[in-house]
Design a protein around this motif. Structure first.
Motif, PDB file in Angstrom:
ATOM      1  N   ILE A  61      -1.129  -4.191 -10.573  1.00 15.91           N
ATOM      2  CA  ILE A  61      -2.098  -4.480  -9.513  1.00 15.91           C
ATOM      3  C   ILE A  61      -2.184  -3.279  -8.573  1.00 15.91           C
ATOM      4  N   ASN A  62      -3.208  -3.290  -7.774  1.00 14.71           N
ATOM      5  CA  ASN A  62      -3.475  -2.150  -6.924  1.00 14.71           C
ATOM      6  C   ASN A  62      -3.628  -2.626  -5.480  1.00 14.71           C
ATOM      7  N   VAL A  63      -2.593  -2.375  -4.690  1.00 15.72           N
ATOM      8  CA  VAL A  63      -2.602  -2.849  -3.311  1.00 15.72           C
ATOM      9  C   VAL A  63      -2.848  -1.658  -2.397  1.00 15.72           C
TER      10      VAL A  63
ATOM     11  N   ILE B  94     -17.814  11.050  -3.482  1.00 16.96           N
ATOM     12  CA  ILE B  94     -17.645  11.016  -4.933  1.00 16.96           C
ATOM     13  C   ILE B  94     -16.476  10.122  -5.333  1.00 16.96           C
ATOM     14  N   ASP B  95     -16.794   9.084  -6.066  1.00 18.69           N
ATOM     15  CA  ASP B  95     -15.759   8.210  -6.623  1.00 18.69           C
ATOM     16  C   ASP B  95     -15.276   8.865  -7.910  1.00 18.69           C
ATOM     17  N   HIS B  96     -13.995   8.996  -8.075  1.00 20.42           N
ATOM     18  CA  HIS B  96     -13.483   9.475  -9.356  1.00 20.42           C
ATOM     19  C   HIS B  96     -12.249   8.678  -9.727  1.00 20.42           C
ATOM     20  N   TYR B  97     -12.023   8.602 -11.018  1.00 22.85           N
ATOM     21  CA  TYR B  97     -11.039   7.662 -11.543  1.00 22.85           C
ATOM     22  C   TYR B  97      -9.963   8.407 -12.323  1.00 22.85           C
ATOM     23  N   TRP B  98      -8.711   8.160 -11.987  1.00 21.07           N
ATOM     24  CA  TRP B  98      -7.625   8.739 -12.766  1.00 21.07           C
ATOM     25  C   TRP B  98      -6.335   7.971 -12.543  1.00 21.07           C
ATOM     26  N   GLN B  99      -5.232   8.511 -13.070  1.00 22.63           N
ATOM     27  CA  GLN B  99      -3.957   7.782 -13.081  1.00 22.63           C
ATOM     28  C   GLN B  99      -2.788   8.743 -12.870  1.00 22.63           C
ATOM     29  N   THR B 100      -1.667   8.188 -12.489  1.00 21.18           N
ATOM     30  CA  THR B 100      -0.446   8.993 -12.389  1.00 21.18           C
ATOM     31  C   THR B 100      -0.226   9.738 -13.702  1.00 21.18           C
ATOM     32  N   GLU B 101      -0.487   9.043 -14.784  1.00 19.58           N
ATOM     33  CA  GLU B 101      -0.240   9.619 -16.108  1.00 19.58           C
ATOM     34  C   GLU B 101      -1.063  10.883 -16.356  1.00 19.58           C
TER      35      GLU B 101
ATOM     36  N   ALA C 116     -10.429   7.927  -4.724  1.00 22.03           N
ATOM     37  CA  ALA C 116      -9.837   7.471  -5.993  1.00 22.03           C
ATOM     38  C   ALA C 116      -8.632   6.599  -5.706  1.00 22.03           C
ATOM     39  N   GLY C 117      -8.136   5.970  -6.762  1.00 21.48           N
ATOM     40  CA  GLY C 117      -6.895   5.211  -6.671  1.00 21.48           C
ATOM     41  C   GLY C 117      -7.098   3.720  -6.856  1.00 21.48           C
ATOM     42  N   GLU C 118      -8.308   3.263  -6.658  1.00 19.53           N
ATOM     43  CA  GLU C 118      -8.617   1.835  -6.773  1.00 19.53           C
ATOM     44  C   GLU C 118     -10.132   1.736  -6.831  1.00 19.53           C
TER      45      GLU C 118
ATOM     46  N   GLY D 221     -11.218  -3.001 -13.803  1.00 21.18           N
ATOM     47  CA  GLY D 221      -9.891  -3.571 -13.525  1.00 21.18           C
ATOM     48  C   GLY D 221      -8.939  -3.368 -14.693  1.00 21.18           C
ATOM     49  N   ARG D 222      -7.678  -3.719 -14.465  1.00 24.18           N
ATOM     50  CA  ARG D 222      -6.631  -3.444 -15.441  1.00 24.18           C
ATOM     51  C   ARG D 222      -6.599  -4.492 -16.549  1.00 24.18           C
ATOM     52  N   THR D 223      -6.131  -4.048 -17.698  1.00 21.54           N
ATOM     53  CA  THR D 223      -5.948  -4.976 -18.813  1.00 21.54           C
ATOM     54  C   THR D 223      -4.525  -5.537 -18.812  1.00 21.54           C
TER      55      THR D 223
ATOM     56  N   HIS E 125      -2.139   1.510  -3.832  1.00 22.80           N
ATOM     57  CA  HIS E 125      -0.774   1.696  -4.333  1.00 22.80           C
ATOM     58  C   HIS E 125      -0.593   0.863  -5.585  1.00 22.80           C
ATOM     59  N   ARG E 126      -0.094   1.511  -6.605  1.00 15.87           N
ATOM     60  CA  ARG E 126       0.035   0.845  -7.897  1.00 15.87           C
ATOM     61  C   ARG E 126       1.370   0.118  -7.994  1.00 15.87           C
ATOM     62  N   LEU E 127       1.321  -1.158  -8.316  1.00 13.98           N
ATOM     63  CA  LEU E 127       2.545  -1.963  -8.409  1.00 13.98           C
ATOM     64  C   LEU E 127       2.494  -2.827  -9.652  1.00 13.98           C
TER      65      LEU E 127
ATOM     66  N   PHE F  62      -5.189   1.253 -20.005  1.00 13.63           N
ATOM     67  CA  PHE F  62      -4.980  -0.118 -19.521  1.00 13.63           C
ATOM     68  C   PHE F  62      -6.029  -0.520 -18.493  1.00 13.63           C
ATOM     69  N   ASP F  63      -7.183   0.112 -18.553  1.00 14.15           N
ATOM     70  CA  ASP F  63      -8.288  -0.297 -17.677  1.00 14.15           C
ATOM     71  C   ASP F  63      -9.470  -0.732 -18.525  1.00 14.15           C
ATOM     72  N   TRP F  64     -10.196  -1.715 -18.003  1.00 18.52           N
ATOM     73  CA  TRP F  64     -11.466  -2.099 -18.608  1.00 18.52           C
ATOM     74  C   TRP F  64     -12.568  -1.215 -18.050  1.00 18.52           C
TER      75      TRP F  64
HETATM   76  O1  PRX Z   1      -6.616   0.869 -12.475  1.00 19.21           O
HETATM   77  C1  PRX Z   1      -6.989   2.190 -12.213  1.00 19.21           C
HETATM   78  C2  PRX Z   1      -6.982   2.431 -10.709  1.00 19.21           C
HETATM   79  O2  PRX Z   1      -5.691   2.921 -10.401  1.00 19.21           O
HETATM   80  C3  PRX Z   1      -4.914   3.081 -11.587  1.00 19.21           C
HETATM   81  C4  PRX Z   1      -4.066   4.313 -11.502  1.00 19.21           C
HETATM   82  O3  PRX Z   1      -3.300   4.289 -10.349  1.00 19.21           O
HETATM   83  P1  PRX Z   1      -2.265   5.459 -10.066  1.00 19.21           P
HETATM   84  O4  PRX Z   1      -1.416   5.656 -11.259  1.00 19.21           O
HETATM   85  O5  PRX Z   1      -1.617   5.134  -8.772  1.00 19.21           O
HETATM   86  O6  PRX Z   1      -3.127   6.771  -9.935  1.00 19.21           O
HETATM   87  C5  PRX Z   1      -4.057   6.965  -8.922  1.00 19.21           C
HETATM   88  C6  PRX Z   1      -4.670   8.327  -9.080  1.00 19.21           C
HETATM   89  C7  PRX Z   1      -5.950   8.462  -8.324  1.00 19.21           C
HETATM   90  C8  PRX Z   1      -5.935   3.159 -12.689  1.00 19.21           C
HETATM   91  O7  PRX Z   1      -5.380   2.825 -13.950  1.00 19.21           O
HETATM   92  N1  PRX Z   1      -7.987   3.425 -10.292  1.00 19.21           N
HETATM   93  C9  PRX Z   1      -7.790   4.711  -9.987  1.00 19.21           C
HETATM   94  N2  PRX Z   1      -8.940   5.287  -9.602  1.00 19.21           N
HETATM   95  C10 PRX Z   1      -9.900   4.347  -9.692  1.00 19.21           C
HETATM   96  C11 PRX Z   1      -9.296   3.154 -10.140  1.00 19.21           C
HETATM   97  N3  PRX Z   1     -10.003   2.032 -10.366  1.00 19.21           N
HETATM   98  C12 PRX Z   1     -11.319   2.077 -10.131  1.00 19.21           C
HETATM   99  N4  PRX Z   1     -11.959   3.178  -9.689  1.00 19.21           N
HETATM  100  C13 PRX Z   1     -11.298   4.328  -9.449  1.00 19.21           C
HETATM  101  N5  PRX Z   1     -11.938   5.390  -8.994  1.00 19.21           N
END
Ligand code: PRX
Length: 634
Positions: free
Chosen positions: A502-504, A386-393, A365-367, A496-498, A507-509, A481-483
């Motif tokens: 950006i995601n480097v 397993i790909d999973h998607y989430w956020q700091t929030e 996760a994370g990008e 990707g983000r709306t 790492h979220r910046l 804020f993601d599509w």
């Molecule tokens: O844009 C999405 C991307 O990372 C953002 C959240 O980053 P952060 O707050 O650092 O939290 C990471 C926690 C795992 C999201 O808004 N992102 C995170 N996971 C994915 C992702 N984009 C695509 N696929 C994912 N699995």
């Protein structure tokens, strides 16, 4: 999505009270809650109202009678070539010592403590010690520079900071102390005291008498202490973690106690399938949310052994992670796709060198996880990835499969479907209407957000509402804020983000933060920073700047010198993590007639795509300059 997960999911949405009331049994409560959810003040959700619990108790104390001799924390550093482990009993003792150290410096319930530490066990002790005494920790990533740290200090107003003499990356020492001192000078609300853990990496650190305290010396005064846990009402704050958004000012994501503990306990069971007595290896950093949830709290709440790894995946060689899996019988692993892309470039023989039969799942996760990388690692490991998607929030998964409920099939490139508890909707950006299958929409969640998600922006309730819940007129929904897009089988894909995040390398910046750092160079008049696709890191920041004195950047030598200076400025203010990969100089930026920088067009050109609708563009020559700057770079 097949039947039983569907039922599980539906239960969580249709009857959250009974669903989460049941999950709450996964943790210990000192005093039972009187109500599962109080949602009288939308969008503020209060979970397990009136219940009293403690994160440290659930992560440490409650395991001591049953698994006191089991390893709780294994620290492996390939940076300093050390390994140390702590049983639950030892962790219990050590955390109490650090809690007593904090108390001796006046830290009380509700006080903030900034933890600016490398990946060492003492960082974990500090986090758990804060939780124990009800102090609010705010961990700041060790790669962030002085000004960035100062901004977080001023927002959190800590009474104590815990740091170390230094960190290490690729065998190179990164001294922390000068940077910390610098941040204290810059801050308006510096902490009264700073505890410094000396690892021996920087023997000559400057010490400010009366303020700077040596960790070992203070610890030696609190060897045989017992510090009882402070029971907290479920909704009291447990921590603040700063994250980037559209503005240059990071937001303090505030999390609660009870909802957080329940959400993590449930995720360990249903998503990660992490059982007590087994080992979890999350290769991330305690400075990020993944580290908070799945290096520290999640696995410990579940009674697992957690691996804390200081190092990179390719040192001493690209087999190191699999060696750890073998040696510690890791059953569940978690990291970011970038790390896998790095490993993909190495000799595949390393993947075969060790016995990884204990491993059940690798979570990423994370990008965005690109399909070729997903396919490659799945084949190489012969394990489910397993790909999973989430956020700091959110603190835990929004989109995922939940093999602990049902082993559904995964699709390459998709983080599966909504996690239980999330009433997810894909909304049309302009109309706010739900989009159909195979149509792009903004990923949103109908509140209340489930337990474990942020309770508010620290000290700024209004900003919480404004930032996350006002994207759509007449509709209070949480925007990620993601599509995203959903296929006919109900699988989601993140596009990707709306916004300008950006995601480097996972790492979220915020591009705005980088722009502010670039602009602090005295010879920069204006700058636009965009994230451009990068094969390894996912995205990298690229800057297009206008110099105040154009003569300085008229000749190639001047441009090179200025580019270097700008990069150094960013390193100093934000940290190397935010450094643009290139700084291109132009004489004007493409803007709309109303003065808005056309970031999306710049980004498109930088990625070799069509810049899109340019009818609002003020001066077409600006875009030409971007085009030629990018072309010259190829
Ligand atoms: O844009 C999405 C991307 O990372 C953002 C959240 O980053 P952060 O707050 O650092 O939290 C990471 C926690 C795992 C999201 O808004 N992102 C995170 N996971 C994915 C992702 N984009 C695509 N696929 C994912 N699995």
């Amino acid at each position: 999505m097949s039947k039983s997960y569907q039922d599980f999911y539906r239960h969580s949405i249709e009857d959250p009270d009974s669903f989460w009331g049941e999950q709450a049994k996964l943790i210990d409560w000192h005093k039972p809650f009187s109500k599962v959810l109080d949602y009288r003040k939308p969008p503020f959700a209060r979970w397990f109202v009136g219940g009293q619990t403690n994160l440290c108790h659930n992560a440490v104390d409650r395991h001591v009678p049953t698994r006191g001799d089991q390893k709780a924390l294994v620290w492996i550093s390939t940076e300093v070539n050390q390994e140390k482990s702590f049983t639950y009993r030892e962790l219990h003792v050590e955390v109490q010592r650090v809690a007593a150290m904090m108390q001796s410096l006046g830290v009380k319930k509700g006080d903030r403590v900034i933890i600016y530490m490398p990946m060492v066990p003492e960082a974990a002790f500090a986090i758990l010690a804060c939780a124990r005494i009800g102090a609010i920790h705010s961990v700041v990533f060790g790669g962030f520079a002085a000004a960035n740290l100062a901004a977080r200090i001023d927002d959190a107003k800590p009474i104590l900071m815990i740091t170390a003499d230094g960190g290490s990356r690729m065998g190179k020492v990164i001294p922390y102390k000068n940077l910390v001192d610098e941040s204290i000078k810059l801050a308006q609300y510096p902490p009264d005291k700073i505890i410094i853990f000396r690892r021996g990496l920087d023997p000559k650190i400057p010490v400010t008498p009366g303020r700077d305290i040596d960790y070992a010396e203070l610890r030696s005064k609190h060897m045989n202490v017992q510090v009882p846990v402070t029971w907290l009402e479920s909704n009291e704050p447990s921590y603040i973690l700063y994250t980037s958004g559209t503005t240059g000012k990071p937001k303090g994501v505030q999390r609660d106690v009870g909802g957080h503990a329940v959400a993590l306990a449930a995720s360990m069971k249903y998503i990660y399938c992490g059982n007590a007595g087994e080992t979890m290896f999350t290769a991330s950093d305690i400075g990020w949310v993944v580290g908070h949830s799945y290096i520290i709290y999640g696995p410990l709440i579940a009674g697992m052994t957690t691996i804390m790894y200081e190092g990179v995946p390719v040192r001493p060689d690209a087999g190191i992670w699999w060696k750890i899996v073998q040696d510690h019988k890791v059953t569940v692993m978690f990291t970011a796709p970038t790390a896998i892309r790095v490993l993909k470039k190495q000799d595949p023989a390393y993947l075969k060198k060790y016995n990884i039969s204990s491993l059940r799942y690798l979570f990423l996760a994370g990008e965005p996880l690109d399909e070729p990388t997903h396919v490659w690692i799945s084949k190489a490991l012969q394990k489910p990835v397993i790909d999973h998607y989430w956020q700091t929030e959110t603190g835990w998964a929004i989109l995922t499969c939940a093999p602990g409920v049902e082993k559904t099939k995964t699709k390459f490139g998709s983080p599966s479907f909504p996690a239980y508890g999330y009433n997810l909707r894909l909304l049309h950006e302009a109309t706010g209407q739900e989009v159909g299958n195979n149509e792009k929409g903004v990923v949103t969640v109908i509140p209340p957000l489930p337990p474990g998600c942020m309770s508010t922006v620290w000290g700024q309730n209004e900003r919480f509402v404004q930032t996350y819940f006002t994207s759509f007129k007449d509709k209070m929904v949480y925007t990620t804020f993601d599509w995203g897009i959903r296929d006919d089988d109900g699988y989601y894909f993140i596009l990707g983000r709306t916004d300008d995040v950006i995601n480097v390398a996972g790492h979220r910046l915020g591009t705005r933060e980088i722009e502010e750092a670039v602009s602090s160079h005295p010879n920069i008049a204006e700058v636009a920073v965009v994230g451009v696709a990068d094969q390894l890191k996912g995205q990298v920041p690229l800057a297009f700047a206008v110099a105040k004195d154009p003569a300085c950047v008229a000749a190639p030598d001047g441009r090179t010198a200025m580019e270097k200076e700008v990069m150094e400025t960013v390193d100093k203010i934000l940290g190397a993590i935010g450094r643009p990969s290139r700084v291109h100089f132009v004489t004007l930026l493409p803007k709309t007639r109303s003065g808005k920088v056309l970031r999306r067009s710049i980004q498109a050109l930088a990625e070799g795509r069509d810049p899109g609708d340019l009818t609002t563009l003020d001066d077409p020559s600006a875009l030409e300059q971007i085009r030629s700057a990018v072309a010259a770079n190829k």
